[in-house]
Scaffold this motif. Structure first.
Motif, PDB file in Angstrom:
ATOM      1  N   TYR A  11      50.041  15.870 -18.450  1.00  0.00           N
ATOM      2  CA  TYR A  11      49.163  16.983 -18.231  1.00  0.00           C
ATOM      3  C   TYR A  11      49.358  17.845 -19.246  1.00  0.00           C
ATOM      4  O   TYR A  11      50.272  18.546 -19.370  1.00  0.00           O
ATOM      5  N   VAL A  16      54.308  13.183 -17.716  1.00  0.00           N
ATOM      6  CA  VAL A  16      54.711  13.158 -16.409  1.00  0.00           C
ATOM      7  C   VAL A  16      54.872  11.554 -15.998  1.00  0.00           C
ATOM      8  O   VAL A  16      55.734  11.638 -15.242  1.00  0.00           O
ATOM      9  N   PRO A  35      61.532  11.356  -5.418  1.00  0.00           N
ATOM     10  CA  PRO A  35      61.342  12.642  -5.048  1.00  0.00           C
ATOM     11  C   PRO A  35      59.965  13.268  -5.432  1.00  0.00           C
ATOM     12  O   PRO A  35      59.161  12.800  -6.170  1.00  0.00           O
ATOM     13  N   GLY A  37      57.386  15.486  -7.115  1.00  0.00           N
ATOM     14  CA  GLY A  37      57.274  15.606  -8.508  1.00  0.00           C
ATOM     15  C   GLY A  37      57.751  14.651  -9.626  1.00  0.00           C
ATOM     16  O   GLY A  37      57.747  14.761 -10.655  1.00  0.00           O
ATOM     17  N   SER A  38      57.988  13.520  -9.034  1.00  0.00           N
ATOM     18  CA  SER A  38      58.546  12.407  -9.855  1.00  0.00           C
ATOM     19  C   SER A  38      57.240  11.710 -10.375  1.00  0.00           C
ATOM     20  O   SER A  38      57.481  10.746 -11.283  1.00  0.00           O
ATOM     21  N   GLY A  39      56.172  11.952  -9.968  1.00  0.00           N
ATOM     22  CA  GLY A  39      54.958  11.275 -10.517  1.00  0.00           C
ATOM     23  C   GLY A  39      54.134  10.113  -9.528  1.00  0.00           C
ATOM     24  O   GLY A  39      53.276   9.500 -10.215  1.00  0.00           O
ATOM     25  N   LYS A  40      54.411  10.245  -8.596  1.00  0.00           N
ATOM     26  CA  LYS A  40      53.748   9.073  -7.525  1.00  0.00           C
ATOM     27  C   LYS A  40      52.391   9.463  -7.395  1.00  0.00           C
ATOM     28  O   LYS A  40      51.762   8.506  -7.571  1.00  0.00           O
ATOM     29  N   THR A  41      51.986  10.667  -7.188  1.00  0.00           N
ATOM     30  CA  THR A  41      50.353  10.662  -7.127  1.00  0.00           C
ATOM     31  C   THR A  41      49.862  10.621  -8.104  1.00  0.00           C
ATOM     32  O   THR A  41      48.872   9.889  -8.450  1.00  0.00           O
ATOM     33  N   THR A  42      50.251  11.128  -9.325  1.00  0.00           N
ATOM     34  CA  THR A  42      49.825  10.767 -10.666  1.00  0.00           C
ATOM     35  C   THR A  42      49.778   9.305 -11.002  1.00  0.00           C
ATOM     36  O   THR A  42      48.582   8.925 -11.441  1.00  0.00           O
TER      37      THR A  42
HETATM   38  P1  ADP Z   1      54.726  13.323  -6.738  1.00  0.00           P
HETATM   39  O1  ADP Z   1      53.423  12.813  -6.298  1.00  0.00           O
HETATM   40  O2  ADP Z   1      55.782  12.677  -7.028  1.00  0.00           O
HETATM   41  O3  ADP Z   1      55.279  14.718  -6.040  1.00  0.00           O
HETATM   42  P2  ADP Z   1      53.029  14.130  -8.994  1.00  0.00           P
HETATM   43  O4  ADP Z   1      52.397  13.201  -9.573  1.00  0.00           O
HETATM   44  O5  ADP Z   1      52.130  15.125  -7.766  1.00  0.00           O
HETATM   45  O6  ADP Z   1      54.202  14.173  -8.245  1.00  0.00           O
HETATM   46  O7  ADP Z   1      53.729  15.279 -10.174  1.00  0.00           O
HETATM   47  C1  ADP Z   1      54.250  14.910 -11.228  1.00  0.00           C
HETATM   48  C2  ADP Z   1      54.582  16.099 -12.046  1.00  0.00           C
HETATM   49  O8  ADP Z   1      53.074  16.580 -12.636  1.00  0.00           O
HETATM   50  C3  ADP Z   1      55.068  17.382 -11.492  1.00  0.00           C
HETATM   51  O9  ADP Z   1      55.966  18.001 -12.280  1.00  0.00           O
HETATM   52  C4  ADP Z   1      53.739  18.096 -11.208  1.00  0.00           C
HETATM   53  O10 ADP Z   1      54.242  19.624 -11.066  1.00  0.00           O
HETATM   54  C5  ADP Z   1      53.038  17.842 -12.630  1.00  0.00           C
HETATM   55  N1  ADP Z   1      51.526  18.031 -11.844  1.00  0.00           N
HETATM   56  C6  ADP Z   1      50.882  17.285 -10.944  1.00  0.00           C
HETATM   57  N2  ADP Z   1      49.380  17.553 -11.021  1.00  0.00           N
HETATM   58  C7  ADP Z   1      49.353  18.508 -12.104  1.00  0.00           C
HETATM   59  C8  ADP Z   1      48.146  19.201 -12.552  1.00  0.00           C
HETATM   60  N3  ADP Z   1      47.183  18.921 -12.279  1.00  0.00           N
HETATM   61  N4  ADP Z   1      48.445  20.015 -13.853  1.00  0.00           N
HETATM   62  C9  ADP Z   1      49.551  20.190 -14.247  1.00  0.00           C
HETATM   63  N5  ADP Z   1      50.739  19.368 -13.932  1.00  0.00           N
HETATM   64  C10 ADP Z   1      50.595  18.639 -12.706  1.00  0.00           C
END
Ligand code: ADP
Length: 264
Positions: A11, A16, A35, A37-42
């Motif tokens: 990002y 990430v 955990p 913020g580990s990147g699962k959704t991304t």
């Molecule tokens: P998880 O699903 O494991 O909780 P995410 O994939 O949501 O993790 O997020 C991984 C990292 O990317 C985190 O540090 C989060 O803060 C950051 N992040 C997620 N979405 C955004 C975004 N739209 N812009 C900037 N940083 C993001």
């Protein structure tokens, strides 16, 4: 089969995901755990082309996602995410019928068969009685089940789900995951609850700081020595009567008091 090879994503300038490899073979249920913020959704979002990786490639049965148009992708891959779904000014029935859209030709109307498939999907997730309600007025758990019904109606052979058990009570957490398993389609599911992952996934991938640090069967990955340093919580592992690995947790400061009955 879904394959992701060497996926990286940032990002802005903040990396990430680093070199993430994911494979879900035909009919396999793969759980993404890790955990906050580990990147699962991304990672999941790169798997359904909502985000483009800065390195690496995602393929469906060997075809790169980048070469599929949106309609072709929607007939192959259904996605269950709550984000952005809450404000739809539609009834539940209309929402589920959206799952049939990829199967229609341009200007083609829904057939009787489409309505039947949508009604069956609603029945399967126990929300048939909500068909005429407005989607945005549902509870979180009801919304989740309707979104799963929409994915079922889509009849794709791959399904991606981001925490589908969020907001669900315990019975529906299990029912939804039993349902997902019973579909027999290739599945990648983000799960917070490690015990649900243990029970319903064939393979789990553990993400930590944007890297996949462990992968294998629940039996191989869901072990105190692997989970404790990542989640920073004491983990006790038990094997239940029906042979499922299940975990108990204790805050780390107390974890030395845990009497381990580790079954290997
Ligand atoms: P998880 O699903 O494991 O909780 P995410 O994939 O949501 O993790 O997020 C991984 C990292 O990317 C985190 O540090 C989060 O803060 C950051 N992040 C997620 N979405 C955004 C975004 N739209 N812009 C900037 N940083 C993001």
């Amino acid at each position: 089969m879904i394959t992701a090879d060497g996926i990286a994503f940032s990002y802005g300038k903040v990396p990430v995901l680093t070199a993430a490899n994911v494979t879900a073979t035909a009919g396999e249920v793969v759980g993404l755990i890790g955990p906050n913020g580990s990147g699962k959704t991304t990672l999941l979002r790169t798997l359904y082309a909502s985000l483009s990786p800065s390195a690496g490639e995602v393929s469906l049965d060997g075809t790169p996602l980048a070469s599929l148009n949106q309609k072709a992708l929607a007939t192959r891959l259904s996605v269950v995410v709550q984000e952005g779904s809450g404000e739809m000014p539609m009834t539940v029935a209309e929402t589920v019928m959206l799952g049939r859209s990829p199967h229609l030709g341009t200007f083609q109307r829904h057939s009787e068969n489409d309505y039947q498939i949508a009604a069956e999907a609603l029945t399967k997730v126990g929300t048939r009685h909500l068909a005429d309600r407005v989607f945005s007025g549902l509870s979180g758990g009801e919304k989740q089940r309707v979104l799963i019904a929409r994915a079922l109606a889509q009849q794709a052979d791959h399904i991606l789900l981001d925490e589908p058990t969020n907001h669900l009570d315990i019975r529906y957490q299990h029912e939804v995951l039993q349902l997902v398993r019973a579909l027999g389609v290739t599945t990648i599911v983000v799960l917070h609850d490690l015990n649900l992952a243990a029970r319903y996934c064939d393979t789990v991938l553990l993400l930590d700081g944007g890297r996949i640090t462990a992968s294998g069967t629940p039996d191989e990955v869901l072990r105190p020595e692997i989970l404790e340093p990542v989640y920073k919580i004491g983990v006790q592992r038990v094997v239940t009567d029906d042979n499922s690995v299940q975990l108990l947790f204790k805050p780390l400061a107390l974890s030395r008091h845990i009497h381990r009955t580790v079954s290997t």
